[in-house]
Design an enzyme around this catalytic site. Structure first.
Site, PDB file in Angstrom:
ATOM      1  CB  SER A  54     145.651  67.292 -10.787  1.00 25.09           C
ATOM      2  OG  SER A  54     146.288  66.935  -9.579  1.00 25.09           O
ATOM      3  CG  ASP A 185     143.138  66.816  -7.993  1.00 21.61           C
ATOM      4  OD1 ASP A 185     142.738  66.781  -9.161  1.00 21.61           O
ATOM      5  OD2 ASP A 185     144.306  66.574  -7.658  1.00 21.61           O
TER       6      ASP A 185
END
Length: 337
Positions: A54, A185
């Site tokens: 991320s 993600d």
């Protein structure tokens, strides 16, 4: 067994692992800026493998692209407020989040396209491992061509990899590259990617366990009290969902770090992840206080990092196994919210 701090630099294999955490990545960027000032050279030259999830993935890609850590700090300060804009009323954002994505993806995508330009993952100066998640099929990890079997990802644009690993569910929509390929993600399963990085070193790279040292940098952890988890936390309201997600991610992180500590021992594994009060920092709100926290945390850990050889190590130059061929992905095409 020879202590890792006494190994010659050519024998040591050093890993940097960067957690996810949205705009709390400002802490990571500031810590690394302090590192570069102390070491007098780029962070990437100190590590043989960098893993990031991320926001940590975006930082890892920037380091691989040769971008100084001070410029990564500027990235958060300049673009953070536009990526996650403050709503006039908090309830509006929560309502959008309950039925879809809270924020539009275009601000992040536009910034990444400009920031990384046409750079490909295969142009990284160091080995990279960037977790994402295939919405239908599961685990999806972008990797540089640090092994002959890794043929494809090196031709993907860094901007696309960054957008994929940073597609936090409920905050941003998935990135759809092709029909049937929707990526979200990497924090869904590896917000702390240190175990993945160590596995990569032991597996694909066949590095002997006794040569590996790892540094994990988190984005702060909240102190929890006995009252934070009610006796009967039933229901599916936003508060309960948020609690469950936080506990799941905390458990994953503790499991990853615990596994690596078991493999490497405390001498060869250092974690930087300061405890903070609940709600001090949010992944979708920029806090300038993280800059001071990072400086204080670096000051606290600098001596230990030096004593254990992390500052003095010089990574072996990385030569990719496969040539870059280019790919068909141009500027990121935004997915519908």
């Amino acid at each position: 067994m020879q202590e890792i701090s006494t190994l010659a630099s050519s024998e040591r294999f050093q890993i940097l692992s960067l957690d996810g955490g949205g705009l709390k990545g400002l802490f990571t960027a500031c810590f690394l800026a302090e590192w570069e000032q102390q070491a007098g050279r780029p962070v990437s030259s100190s590590f043989d493998l960098i893993a990031g999830t991320s926001t940590g993935g975006i930082i890892a890609l920037a380091l691989g692209a040769g971008i100084p850590a001070t410029q990564i700090v500027d990235f958060y300060l300049e673009h953070g407020p536009s990526i996650f804009p403050v709503e006039a009323f908090e309830g509006i954002g929560l309502a959008r989040q309950a039925i879809g994505s809270r924020y539009r993806p275009e601000p992040l995508e536009n910034v990444l396209d400009v920031y990384f330009g046409s750079r490909l993952l295969g142009e990284s100066s160091t080995r990279l491992v960037i977790p994402a998640y295939h919405a239908e099929q599961g685990i999806y990890i972008f990797k540089t061509a640090h092994h002959p079997r890794l043929l494809v990802d090196c031709n993907e644009r860094m901007a696309v990899v960054a957008r994929a690993t940073g597609a936090a569910p409920t905050y941003l929509p998935p990135l759809e590259l092709d029909t049937g390929l929707r990526l979200i993600d990497g924090g869904m399963w590896a917000n702390n990617p240190v175990q993945i990085a160590v596995n990569e070193a032991l597996g694909y790279l066949a590095v002997p366990q006794g040569r590996i040292a790892a540094l994990r940098i988190g984005t702060t952890s909240e102190v929890l009290s006995a009252t934070d988890y009610p006796r009967d936390p039933g229901g599916m309201g936003f508060k309960q969902v948020s609690l469950f997600v936080n506990l799941m991610m905390r458990g994953q992180s503790q499991g990853a770090s615990g596994g690596v500590r078991h493999i490497l021992g405390s001498e060869r594994f250092i974690e930087v992840d300061p405890l903070v009060a609940r709600n001090d920092y949010r992944l979708d709100r920029l806090s300038d206080a993280l800059r001071g926290l990072a400086r204080a945390e670096f000051r606290r850990t600098a001596s230990e990092l030096r004593e254990r050889g992390f500052f003095t190590h010089v990574a072996t130059p990385f030569t990719p196994s496969n040539p870059i061929r280019g790919n068909h992905h141009g500027p990121i095409q935004a997915s519908p919210a």
